[in-house]
Scaffold this motif. Sequence first.
Motif, short mmCIF file in Angstrom:
data_model
loop_
_atom_site.label_atom_id
_atom_site.label_comp_id
_atom_site.label_asym_id
_atom_site.label_seq_id
_atom_site.Cartn_x
_atom_site.Cartn_y
_atom_site.Cartn_z
N MET A 131 -15.31 -6.72 64.75
CA MET A 131 -14.29 -7.11 63.79
C MET A 131 -12.99 -7.54 64.47
SD MET A 131 -15.40 -6.99 60.74
CE MET A 131 -16.90 -6.47 59.96
N ILE A 132 -12.67 -6.86 65.59
CA ILE A 132 -11.45 -7.21 66.32
C ILE A 132 -11.47 -8.68 66.75
CG2 ILE A 132 -10.24 -6.75 68.52
CD1 ILE A 132 -9.72 -4.68 66.36
N LYS A 133 -12.66 -9.24 66.86
CA LYS A 133 -12.74 -10.61 67.38
C LYS A 133 -12.16 -11.64 66.40
CE LYS A 133 -17.46 -11.49 65.86
NZ LYS A 133 -18.82 -11.75 66.18
N GLU A 134 -11.84 -11.26 65.17
CA GLU A 134 -11.17 -12.20 64.27
C GLU A 134 -9.68 -12.34 64.57
OE1 GLU A 134 -12.78 -14.16 62.38
OE2 GLU A 134 -14.71 -13.11 62.50
N LEU A 135 -9.14 -11.41 65.38
CA LEU A 135 -7.70 -11.46 65.64
C LEU A 135 -7.30 -12.68 66.45
CD1 LEU A 135 -6.86 -7.70 66.30
CD2 LEU A 135 -6.08 -9.12 64.39
N MET A 147 -20.07 -15.60 57.17
CA MET A 147 -19.48 -14.26 57.26
C MET A 147 -19.97 -13.35 56.15
SD MET A 147 -15.49 -15.14 58.03
CE MET A 147 -14.94 -15.70 59.64
N ARG A 180 -16.56 -9.03 56.93
CA ARG A 180 -15.97 -9.83 58.00
C ARG A 180 -15.00 -10.85 57.42
NH1 ARG A 180 -19.09 -13.93 61.80
NH2 ARG A 180 -17.25 -14.69 62.90
N PHE A 182 -11.87 -9.12 56.68
CA PHE A 182 -11.11 -8.82 57.89
C PHE A 182 -10.40 -10.06 58.41
CE2 PHE A 182 -10.26 -7.55 62.23
CZ PHE A 182 -9.79 -6.27 62.02
N ALA A 183 -11.06 -11.21 58.31
CA ALA A 183 -10.43 -12.46 58.72
C ALA A 183 -9.20 -12.75 57.85
CB ALA A 183 -11.43 -13.61 58.63
N SER A 209 -6.42 -10.20 58.85
CA SER A 209 -5.77 -10.42 60.15
C SER A 209 -4.91 -11.68 60.13
CB SER A 209 -6.76 -10.44 61.32
OG SER A 209 -7.99 -10.91 60.92
N PHE A 210 -5.40 -12.72 59.44
CA PHE A 210 -4.63 -13.96 59.37
C PHE A 210 -3.32 -13.73 58.59
CE2 PHE A 210 -4.02 -18.27 57.32
CZ PHE A 210 -3.60 -18.90 58.47
N MET A 266 -0.80 -11.71 60.69
CA MET A 266 -0.10 -12.55 61.68
C MET A 266 1.02 -13.33 61.01
SD MET A 266 -1.71 -12.32 64.64
CE MET A 266 -3.20 -11.54 65.18
N TRP A 307 -12.31 -19.26 57.74
CA TRP A 307 -11.50 -20.27 58.43
C TRP A 307 -11.77 -21.65 57.87
CZ3 TRP A 307 -8.03 -17.45 60.31
CH2 TRP A 307 -8.33 -16.22 60.89
#
Lengths: 192, 602
Positions: free
Chosen positions: A1-5, B61, B65, B68-69, B72-73, B76, B171
Motif C-alpha cells: 500500500m505504501i507504494k501509492e505514495l 485496483m 488500494r 489508499f491512492a 495519499s493523493f 499530499m 490515477w
Amino acid sequence: MIKELKPALWMLLLMSVLTGVLYPALVTGLAQLLFPHEATGSLLENNGQTVGSNLIGQPFSDPRYFWGRPSATSPMPYNAAASSGSNLGPLNPALQEAVEARITALKESDPSQKLPIPVDLVTTSASGLDPHISPAAALWQLPRVARMRNMSEQEVKQLVQQHTAGRTFGILGEPRVNVLTLNLALDRRKPQ
Amino acid sequence: MTINGYLQLILYVLVLLLLSWPLGLFMAKIYGETLPGSVRWLSPVERGLYRLCGIRQHDDMSWTRYAFAVLSFNLMGLLAVYLLQRVQVWLPFNPQAMANVTPDGSFNTAVSFATNTNWQDYGGETTLSYLTQMLGLTVQNFVSAATGMAVMAALMRGFTRRERDGIGNFWVDMVRSTLYVLLPLSLVLALLLVSQGVIQTFSPYQSAQLVEPVAYEEPVIAPDGQPRKDEKGQPVTEKKTTKEQVIALGPAASQVAIKQLGTNGGGFFNVNSAHPLENPTPLSNLLELLAILLIPSAFCITFGRFVGDVRQGKAILVAMTIVFVALLMFCVSAEQSGNPLFARLGLETQASDQAAGGNMEGKETRFGIVNSALWATATTAASNGSVNAMHDSFTPLGGLVPMWMIQLGEVIFGGVGSGLYGMIVFALVGVFVSGLMIGRTPEYLGKKVEAFEMKMAAVVILTPCLAVLIGTAVAVVSEAGRAGIANPGIHGFSEILYAFSSAGNNNGSAFGGLSVNTPFYNILLGVAMLLARYWVIVPVLAIAGSLAAKKSIPPSAGTLPTHTPLFVVLLIGTVIVVGALTFLPALALGPIVEHVQMINGH
C-alpha cells in the motif's frame, strides 16, 4: 500500500505544473491578447489618470452627485481592496438603525421628493462595491441632482438613460444604472 | 414573482438540462476503455503523466488500494496547500506582500480545498498571494473535483463488473477527469468570463483617483499590533480622508472558472461571486450558474449510459430536478416577499421593471432577487458554496432553503461525482426499504443489496449528520464558539448551524457574519470537513468493491424497476425523510422561530 505514495507525490507535482502554472498562464496570455481592457479591471481613464473602474462603485455623499448603494466595507466605504457585505440578519436592530439613518439622510437631501425610496438605495450591497443602482433609485434622486446643478430634469434624465443598461438579451439580470460613469458624465457636462 | 422572473428560472433549468446531455454521453466514454476521437490527440500527455509517475495504466485496483491512492493523493495536496500558505511571503508572485497565514488558518484552508469544500475563513484579496491562489487553490480546485469524479467512476464500475476484484485505476480516472473534462471546460469558461470583465492579470493592485474624496474613521493600532481600545472597550478611531481607491486585481478568471465547474466555490475575493470583478454581468452570472450544476447534472446521464440504460440516470436526474425546482421557487418567493421592516419604514419594495424590490440587503443590483435566490439554491444543491449574495442577510425562510439544501447531504446534484455517489447510496437505501416491504431481496441494477452495502450506506448517510449536529452543539455550548456570533438572538444560532452544515457536507458557503478565523472554528470545522469527505469516500469505494465482486442477476417479476416515476418518488422520499427527521428540530430552533418573530414584527 505504501507504494501509492510515490505516484501520489509525482502526480501532485505534475498536476500543479499543468493546472497551477500552465493553465493560468495560458488563460492570462489569451485574456491579455483578446480582452486586454477587461482582463485588467475595466479601468476608466480621464486625462491619462485612472479614475476608477467601470465595474467598481465609488462612494458619493455630495447632493450634486447621484448616490450609490450603501457599502459595508471597512474602514472606508467602497474599499475595493477588501470587499465585504454587512452580513446583518433581517431582525438585527443594527440593520433597522442603519436603514433609518440612510432614509433620513436621503430625505434631508431632497425634502420635496415625496416618492417612496426604492429599497436598494438604503440597503448595502453584497460586495460593498456594487457599481449600480436601480433605475427607480436614479429616478428618485433625479430632481435633486438637476436642481443642484442647475440643469433641466429632462437633460439629467437623458444622461441617466445613457448610463442605464437593460436586461441582457431582454431577459437576464436586472435593469441598472452605473453610478460612477453617470457622475463622471455629469461632471464633464457641467464642469465645477 | 414577475413574468421575467419565471422566464429567467425556466431558461436556466432548460439550458442546464440541454447541456448536460452531450457532456454526460461524452463523460461515459472517457471512463470506458477507448477514448472518444475528439480528445485522442491529448492522450500522449496522459500517457506521459503515467510514465513520469511510474503508473501502469492497466493496473486494476481493488477498492482498498483505490481508497489508499485517493487518500495519499489528497494528503499530499493538503500538505502542499498548508506549506504554501505558511511560506508565501518569501515566494514570488506576491505583489501585495501578503504575510504568511497562521497555522490554524492554513490548516483550515488546506483541508477546505483538498476536500472540495472551499470554505473560506479568509478574504482572498487581503490574505493570499497570487502564487498561493494559483499553485495552491487552483490546483486543488482541479484535483479535488477530479477525485470526486474518479470515485464516481469506480462506483459505476461496481455496477457493470461481475465477479471481479478491481474497480479501475484511480490515477487514470483522476487524470482523465482533469485532462479531458475539467481543463477544456475551464479554459473556455475562463475566457468567456474575461470577455465579461472578470480580471486575469499578474499586475499589482491598481490605485484610482476618487471622484469625490471620502472621509472615514480608521481604527488606531496600538504598538502591539492590536486595535487600541478606550476605557469602555470601544475601539479608538481617528478621522481620515482619502482621495484614492485601491482596486484589488489578480489572476481571477482562471480560478473562478474551475471553482464553478469543479463545485469548489472558494472565491478569488472575499465576497466571492458577488464581487463585480469576479462576476460582473448578468451573462457572466448565467455562465457561472450553469457551470455550478453542469457536471453534477451531466453525471446522471453518464451513469445511465455507463450502466447500459440511460433511463436509470434520467430517473435520478428527474428526482434531483424536482427537489431543486421546488426549493428554488420557495427561496425566490421568500426573498421577493422581503423583510416586513422595509415596508414598515415606507420603502418601495415591489418588483417592477424599474427596481428588483424585495430583500435587497446583501444583494447586488445587477442580480436582484431572482438571480440571487437562484444562485443560493444552486450553489447549495451542488456542494459548490460560492455566493453572489450574502446568505446571512437573507430572510429567515430564504436562508432556510440553502441551509436545508446542504443538510439533505449534498445529493440534489451535489458535488462533481460526490453528489451522484451520495444519491446512489440513497437509492440503495430506497430499494432496500421497499425490498423489505414487498418481501424480496432488494436489488439495484442487477446487483443484490445486502447487509454489507447497507452498513456502508449507513456510514455514508450518518457521518455528515453527526458532524453537523455534534459540531453545532459543541460550538453553541462553548465560549469560543459563541464568541464568533455576529447577529444577536436566534440568528446567531442559525449562523453556527449553517457553518457546521456547510463544513459537514463539504459545501463551503456561509452565513458570513460568523467570525470563523479563530483556532476554535478553524480546527473544529476542519475536522468536520475531513469526516464528511473521507468517511463518505471510503465506504462508497467499499460498496463499489463489494458490488463488483457480485454476480449480476437478471431482472425478474419481483424486481422493483428503478427508472419509473414510482422510483423517482421513492428516491425523493428517502432523501427528504432522512433530511427532515435529522434536521427539523435544529431548523425549528433557528430559521423557523426567526420567521415567526419576523412576521410578528419583533
